[in-house]
Design an enzyme around this catalytic site. Sequence first.
Site, PDB file in Angstrom:
ATOM      1  N   ASP A   6       0.832  -1.207   0.000  1.00 50.02           N
ATOM      2  CA  ASP A   6       0.000   0.000   0.000  1.00 50.02           C
ATOM      3  C   ASP A   6       0.862   1.250   0.000  1.00 50.02           C
ATOM      4  OD1 ASP A   6      -3.032  -1.111   0.995  1.00 50.02           O
ATOM      5  OD2 ASP A   6      -1.305  -2.369   1.425  1.00 50.02           O
ATOM      6  N   ASN A  44      -6.506  -4.112  -4.618  1.00 53.12           N
ATOM      7  CA  ASN A  44      -7.770  -3.585  -5.122  1.00 53.12           C
ATOM      8  C   ASN A  44      -7.597  -2.291  -5.892  1.00 53.12           C
ATOM      9  OD1 ASN A  44      -7.214  -2.841  -2.255  1.00 53.12           O
ATOM     10  ND2 ASN A  44      -8.896  -1.397  -2.592  1.00 53.12           N
ATOM     11  N   HIS A 103     -11.487  -3.387   6.989  1.00 51.71           N
ATOM     12  CA  HIS A 103     -11.381  -4.652   6.230  1.00 51.71           C
ATOM     13  C   HIS A 103     -11.507  -5.893   7.120  1.00 51.71           C
ATOM     14  CE1 HIS A 103     -10.289  -2.161   2.868  1.00 51.71           C
ATOM     15  NE2 HIS A 103      -9.201  -1.734   3.468  1.00 51.71           N
ATOM     16  N   HIS A 140      -4.216  -0.576   6.672  1.00 47.58           N
ATOM     17  CA  HIS A 140      -3.157   0.435   6.739  1.00 47.58           C
ATOM     18  C   HIS A 140      -2.575   0.533   8.152  1.00 47.58           C
ATOM     19  CE1 HIS A 140      -4.254   1.141   2.739  1.00 47.58           C
ATOM     20  NE2 HIS A 140      -5.294   1.919   2.969  1.00 47.58           N
TER      21      HIS A 140
END
Length: 539
Positions: free
Chosen positions: A197, A281, A373, A402
Amino acid sequence: MDNLKILPLFLALAFLITSKVFAQHIPTTLEGPFPPVTRRFDASLRRGSDDLPMDHPRLRKNVTSDFPDQIALALSTPSSLWVSWITGEAQIGVNVTPLDPTTVASEVWYGKESDKYTSKKSGVSLIYSQLYPFEGLLNYTSGIIHHVRIDGLEPRTKYYYRCGDSSIDAMSEEHVFETLPSPSSGNYPCKIAVVGDLGLTSNSTTTIDHLISNNPCLVLMVGDLAYANQYLTTGGKGASCYSCAFPDSPTRETYQPRWDGWGRFMQPLTSRVPMMVIQGNHEIEPQANDLSFVSYTSRFSVPAEESGSDTKMYYSFDAGGVHFVMLGAYVDYNKTGDQYAWLERDLGNVDRGTTPWLVAAWHSPWYNSYSSHYQEFECMRLQMEALLHKHGVDIVFSGHVHAYERMNRVHNYTLDPCGAVYITVGDGGNIEKVDVDHADEEGNCPSPSDNAPEFGSVCHTNFSFGAGKGGFCWDRQPEWSAYRESSFGHGMLEVVNSTYALWTWHRNQDIYKENSRGDQIYVVRQPELCLAGSKADRS
């Protein structure tokens, strides 16, 4: 070599490992399972930072049109690797005209001495387009993307190379890389960096600078790379995603030049260290004609064909005595699908005598105690976890959430000395800020209808044991969550031998302090316990 000669070497190595463990008080997984620990977000830090503008010095194009830009390496086989780069000018607008990829050659010249190139390989070139035939949305067509596979490489050897088109005198400056050791139970890469990420923010810059200073010889990028679909200056309106500026559009628009900026941002690292990627994603990027993942599959070389996969969405590779399995969370993962069948074959072919360590990676975590999530990819876990456990996967890396979290060895939410060590590293520096809310804290448990995945079904279930018995969330940090911390950073895996590997979480804030780092532990394999009687044990 007879046993009498081997024994002193073994004892010396054991002493060095033991001395290091006790001198620095680094725990091992043999001491676990550990009581859960939570390290709160440092209130003196910001939870996020702004995107770097496209004219930032690290994102600007610094070569003319025909010269290689965004140079990147990726592993192919133990004796070969991919060199990728881009030439020409990308275009964005309502009307774009694709470049002709046949107009520029794809060549790599390489050798063991600087400016003395004894080998030359040619490869393939392509372009891709991201098309939105809807009013107000901008189309994009890429520069010419080159992929060249160079082979016949010797292990642990330094090579010098240039890439480009020699017929028009458009070759890159000289770059250098060092090959990894050949697959063997006694050979391991120096340091393997793991990051997820990432994005292109000020925090991303700190992460990559910190990572480079730790001198890895391989990088795992576990999804959500450039965040091209969330560039903040979209449409000049400051929208947080391109589709926000055009709410009536039937698809989400992405700002594709962000990918080009990301390639330049990464080049100081990827031109000399292989980077292995898997999709997240933010790489879905749907466009016209129901196409998706076009930028991801066009820009990156991965050893799909080399590992028997027919798609870049999942593949495997060896790095010294480590076998890596890179799985796709956004492609069919059911037991009836191609990915599962490929995974079953791949794991069944692993020789643990040659590659004792088995490491898996995909974007979205199965084990996660943050609200964000939470249980999002429970369906994937239910389909695949038993297969990974059967074959003795040692470590699993994911991103998506995150924050940082390391699990105790676990299988099916139950503490298991033969379960994998799951580690989440989803905070490389993205624009979406650090996650700080835990699902087990009052008011933070999401409803079962929340956190629906962008691919696949919803399989949320209540717990039947532990502090979560009878509920969707636990009422305290779950026993399978050993350590969690809301911080930006990256991880480093240093495999010592066939049973010991040192894992370190490097927080970005620690580069400003001496002798300070985040979570650290020795992951210890127990093949005599966990693989007894299996094919892996017999090999």
